[in-house]
Design a protein around this motif. Structure first.
Motif, mmCIF file in Angstrom:
data_model
loop_
_atom_site.group_PDB
_atom_site.id
_atom_site.type_symbol
_atom_site.label_atom_id
_atom_site.label_comp_id
_atom_site.label_asym_id
_atom_site.label_seq_id
_atom_site.Cartn_x
_atom_site.Cartn_y
_atom_site.Cartn_z
ATOM 1 N N THR A 1 0.821 -1.210 0.000
ATOM 2 C CA THR A 1 0.000 0.000 0.000
ATOM 3 C C THR A 1 0.853 1.258 0.000
ATOM 4 O O THR A 1 0.616 2.197 -0.784
ATOM 5 C CB THR A 1 -0.919 0.001 1.236
ATOM 6 O OG1 THR A 1 -1.724 -1.181 1.227
ATOM 7 C CG2 THR A 1 -1.821 1.221 1.233
ATOM 8 N N ALA B 1 -2.439 9.135 -7.658
ATOM 9 C CA ALA B 1 -3.841 8.800 -7.406
ATOM 10 C C ALA B 1 -3.989 7.944 -6.153
ATOM 11 O O ALA B 1 -4.900 8.164 -5.336
ATOM 12 C CB ALA B 1 -4.419 8.068 -8.618
ATOM 13 N N VAL B 2 -3.103 6.962 -5.982
ATOM 14 C CA VAL B 2 -3.147 6.112 -4.790
ATOM 15 C C VAL B 2 -2.793 6.940 -3.553
ATOM 16 O O VAL B 2 -3.410 6.803 -2.496
ATOM 17 C CB VAL B 2 -2.188 4.915 -4.934
ATOM 18 C CG1 VAL B 2 -2.194 4.071 -3.659
ATOM 19 C CG2 VAL B 2 -2.561 4.072 -6.133
ATOM 20 N N GLY C 1 -3.312 10.047 -3.009
ATOM 21 C CA GLY C 1 -4.436 10.878 -2.613
ATOM 22 C C GLY C 1 -5.457 10.130 -1.781
ATOM 23 O O GLY C 1 -6.059 10.688 -0.856
ATOM 24 N N HIS C 2 -5.655 8.832 -2.082
ATOM 25 C CA HIS C 2 -6.600 8.034 -1.301
ATOM 26 C C HIS C 2 -6.008 7.607 0.035
ATOM 27 O O HIS C 2 -6.686 7.624 1.069
ATOM 28 C CB HIS C 2 -7.023 6.802 -2.101
ATOM 29 C CG HIS C 2 -7.929 7.113 -3.254
ATOM 30 N ND1 HIS C 2 -9.239 7.508 -3.089
ATOM 31 C CD2 HIS C 2 -7.695 7.093 -4.597
ATOM 32 C CE1 HIS C 2 -9.803 7.716 -4.279
ATOM 33 N NE2 HIS C 2 -8.883 7.465 -5.214
ATOM 34 N N VAL C 3 -4.737 7.194 0.035
ATOM 35 C CA VAL C 3 -4.124 6.683 1.257
ATOM 36 C C VAL C 3 -3.938 7.796 2.289
ATOM 37 O O VAL C 3 -4.198 7.619 3.479
ATOM 38 C CB VAL C 3 -2.773 6.008 0.939
ATOM 39 C CG1 VAL C 3 -2.046 5.629 2.234
ATOM 40 C CG2 VAL C 3 -2.984 4.775 0.079
ATOM 41 N N ALA D 1 -5.425 10.877 2.223
ATOM 42 C CA ALA D 1 -6.434 11.920 2.020
ATOM 43 C C ALA D 1 -6.637 12.811 3.236
ATOM 44 O O ALA D 1 -6.644 14.040 3.109
ATOM 45 C CB ALA D 1 -7.754 11.277 1.587
#
Length: 314
Positions: A54, A63-64, A66-68, A70
């Motif tokens: 992760t 993009a990843v 930004g989610h991890v 956030a």
């Protein structure tokens, strides 16, 4: 990239060292505690790889990230993915670990499919050998008796679990020994040992060169039998369980100088029942249980400590 690399190294080190450490422990004294510790160790290894995947993906792709990260402030993101960090190695690591995760899921799915197929075949064969006649109800205790010359007994799990016992076993075993066999098999069912066996077989089959998974499979197969022996012994006595083991296995060549077949551990189990090892104190058992629960917390600490440190000092 330091944290994903540290997690990857920690997972690899645990996978190699943990089996050697646990092999030196006297697990026969407390098989239930040993089962718990083994599960915690394997969970820690898997957690190391999952967290490393992760965080590597977060380093490699915006993009990843930004989610991890956030809800996290920018200074926390800079700890895990500082500016100028090359994303090539991070991307390669994330893809490799993701492939390993998919392979693990595929192995678990294959094991579940095989198990269900095998159970359907076993139930069909059982129904063919011991059909339920019209107007006849299944036994309330789930006991099914099969005509056979070899003494045997086994548990058939499922929506309607059955304890299958052969007529030869009924002739050889006394009432107390038969009750001990039933308690042993029900001990497996209550603890859901079948799921442990399936998971360990899937991991070892998918990653045969990873020491912790191979050792996990071998030890789980042995420890679940010891745990079920202890469960039955508490209700019917160790001697009854030992006599039942001897009665069911003395014709299988397992008590000779060179045990044959897949039950080579039976003589050791009988000896353990007759001369049981001294149990650990309740305080010691509680301590080992707590220590096992802390093992998966180590990768979490490695993963979150840098970010928490930045928040604390900020």
């Amino acid at each position: 990239m330091m944290v994903p690399a540290a997690l990857l190294l920690l997972g690899a080190l645990t996978a190699v060292v943990a089996p050697r450490v646990l092999a030196r422990a006297d697990v026969d004294r407390e098989p239930v505690v040993a089962l718990w510790v083994w599960q915690c160790v394997v969970a820690a290894v898997l957690l190391c790889f999952a967290l490393s995947m992760t965080l590597s993906a977060a380093v490699a792709w915006q993009a990843v990230r930004g989610h991890v990260f956030a809800p996290a402030p920018s200074r926390v993101v800079d700890v895990y993915a500082p500016a100028g960090t090359p994303g090539t190695w991070a991307a390669a690591t994330a893809v490799a670990l993701a492939a390993g995760g998919l392979w693990t899921a595929a192995m678990l799915t294959r094991e579940v499919v095989r198990t269900r197929s095998r159970r359907r075949r076993d139930r069909a064969a059982l129904l063919e050998r011991a059909p339920v006649l019209p107007g006849e109800a299944a036994a309330a205790d789930g006991l099914v008796v099969l005509e056979a010359d070899r003494p045997d007994a086994w548990w058939l799990p499922g929506p309607e679990p059955r304890l299958v016992v052969t007529t030869a076993a009924l002739r050889r075993l006394g009432e107390r020994e038969l009750d001990a066999v039933r308690a042993h098999e029900k001990g497996h069912a209550r603890a859901r040992h079948d799921w442990l066996l399936h998971c360990s077989s899937a991991l070892a089959g998918g990653f045969p060169r990873v020491p912790v998974f191979a050792a996990f499979r071998d030890e789980i197969h042995r420890l679940v039998e010891l745990a079920a022996d202890d469960s039955a012994s508490r209700r019917h006595g160790r001697l009854a369980v030992a006599l039942a083991l001897v009665g069911l296995n003395e014709d299988r060549g397992v008590f000779g100088p060179t045990p044959s077949g897949g039950r080579a551990d039976v003589p050791d189990r009988v000896h353990r029942l007759i001369a049981p090892p001294r149990r650990l104190s309740p305080f010691r058992r509680l301590g080992l249980t707590a220590a096992g629960a802390l093992v998966p917390a180590v990768p979490l600490l490695v993963a979150f400590a840098p970010g928490l440190g930045v928040l604390h000092h900020g």
